[in-house]
Design an enzyme around this catalytic site. Sequence first.
Site, PDB file in Angstrom:
ATOM      1  N   SER A 193       0.849  -1.184   0.000  1.00  0.00           N
ATOM      2  CA  SER A 193       0.000   0.000   0.000  1.00  0.00           C
ATOM      3  C   SER A 193       0.893   1.246   0.000  1.00  0.00           C
ATOM      4  O   SER A 193       1.721   1.402  -0.883  1.00  0.00           O
ATOM      5  CB  SER A 193      -0.966  -0.043   1.182  1.00  0.00           C
ATOM      6  OG  SER A 193      -1.985   0.916   1.051  1.00  0.00           O
ATOM      7  N   GLU A 310      -8.878  -4.963  -4.196  1.00  0.00           N
ATOM      8  CA  GLU A 310      -8.435  -3.851  -3.363  1.00  0.00           C
ATOM      9  C   GLU A 310      -9.587  -3.233  -2.557  1.00  0.00           C
ATOM     10  O   GLU A 310     -10.064  -3.828  -1.608  1.00  0.00           O
ATOM     11  CB  GLU A 310      -7.719  -2.802  -4.228  1.00  0.00           C
ATOM     12  CG  GLU A 310      -6.479  -3.325  -4.940  1.00  0.00           C
ATOM     13  CD  GLU A 310      -5.282  -3.551  -4.053  1.00  0.00           C
ATOM     14  OE1 GLU A 310      -5.362  -3.317  -2.836  1.00  0.00           O
ATOM     15  OE2 GLU A 310      -4.231  -3.982  -4.590  1.00  0.00           O
ATOM     16  N   HIS A 380      -7.886  -5.317  -0.318  1.00  0.00           N
ATOM     17  CA  HIS A 380      -6.658  -4.646   0.082  1.00  0.00           C
ATOM     18  C   HIS A 380      -6.150  -5.267   1.380  1.00  0.00           C
ATOM     19  O   HIS A 380      -6.903  -5.431   2.340  1.00  0.00           O
ATOM     20  CB  HIS A 380      -6.964  -3.159   0.297  1.00  0.00           C
ATOM     21  CG  HIS A 380      -5.770  -2.267   0.344  1.00  0.00           C
ATOM     22  ND1 HIS A 380      -4.901  -2.121  -0.712  1.00  0.00           N
ATOM     23  CD2 HIS A 380      -5.300  -1.446   1.323  1.00  0.00           C
ATOM     24  CE1 HIS A 380      -3.951  -1.250  -0.398  1.00  0.00           C
ATOM     25  NE2 HIS A 380      -4.165  -0.834   0.835  1.00  0.00           N
TER      26      HIS A 380
END
Length: 473
Positions: A193, A310, A380
């Site tokens: 990330s 995600e 995610h």
Amino acid sequence: MNDVTDIAVTVEAPAGPVVGRRTGPVQRFLGIPYAQPPTGVRRFAAPVRRGRFPEPFDATRHGPTSQRVPLFPTTTVPEPSVPGDDILNLSVLAPAPVPPYDHAPFPVLVWIHGGGFLAGSPASPWYDGRSFARDGVVCVTVGYRLGVDGFAPLDDVPTNLGLRDLLLALDWVRENIGAFGGDPGRVTVAGQSAGGAAVLALLSSPAASGLFQRAVSLSGGLFDGDGDAARDFVERLGERVGVPPTRAGFGSRTVEQLQAAVVALRDELGADILPLGPITGDDILPVPVADGLARHGHDVPVLLGATGDEFDCGAAPENPHPSPYTLAELTAARAAGTRVTDTLFRAACPRVAAARRGADAGTWLYSFEWPSPVLGGAAHCVDIPFFFDLLDAPGCAEALGPYPPVELASATHADLVGFVHGREPGWARATGGPGDPAREYGRPGAAIVADTTGVFDPVVQVVQAASGVVGAC
């Protein structure tokens, strides 16, 4: 010979003596300061190298974290906040030496945590490097300044302080990691990330030249900017906390006050996912990251990818952040490449590959497609426990359900370990063109690991969606 299960161990490093713990085959040295505490006159200043420890440093517990206020009440990754001023610290997990003590130095993985450049914690149990140590890798996790203290563009303050922290940490690794059994000439910098975005920023930076030899970006993006949006955000933040948006003004507020105000303002404005982050136009990032990738790091092999969904997961019963869109809408958006997932994360993969097209070292892509039954998709952060091979870590059952596939963790972790050890990935290099090859992990109905093409090509995905191949969140 019976293995000692838990004993104190001392390493004599150039930084000074460091006392950690050996538990079975793994040695842990936690919370080692690599810089002076960024407090007082050092708060909004470039990091200052830590002097040699005059006495043995107790590295048996996690050090203080930059995070004081989490970004969300509930986060997928467990992110503990640890109080204290010595936030510029790192932890080292290394294989315990075994007879006959004549092995070559181990390769090193330096891990940068995510959290939108606003939050996150290197003390997360999801970043425990014990499986890397088991497989002959020294794993280093790094803390760096976040939010206003790390990335706010302020007059008379060096830009990109968080990146400057990471550069100093990498320099510490180069000087000291040999004492822990690591090879300073075989360092892989990796992150997820915002951590993955930081990896790409460092890869593009002339200031990072020679500090690492390989790079891995999990769900990173090209999140740099010229600072205009960040300055607008900082202006509003100053109004909110009642001070001018200056070094002196923000310096009169505690880190906790500023982090709480950033979270509240971000929620109130519906701001972009990264209101603060790396800024271009300085000595660290002279040009946009994509341009820098075309100029620098061409001798550094790169592995990067994203999860399939995600931030666009479905409405699974236990998902705390379900998608407002229907299954049909998500399916169509995924095929067209128009989701937040595609525009912020997945699109960065072919862009990076294209920028590095002339690089001597290769670029390899992956896509993590296993859908968490809890979160309703390949969300995610769900890939982290698989790449770290830590499916038993605290919080995994809550995010992955009770039966995440062990064989998938073995496969993803093995690919990452092989890359860190210097082996070329077993699938073709990417060039950023349509139909680029990629490694695909855990797609329902397919093999656990499959080499495929067109994963990041919406045109190909349209064809697959029409045939019912592409599943939504």
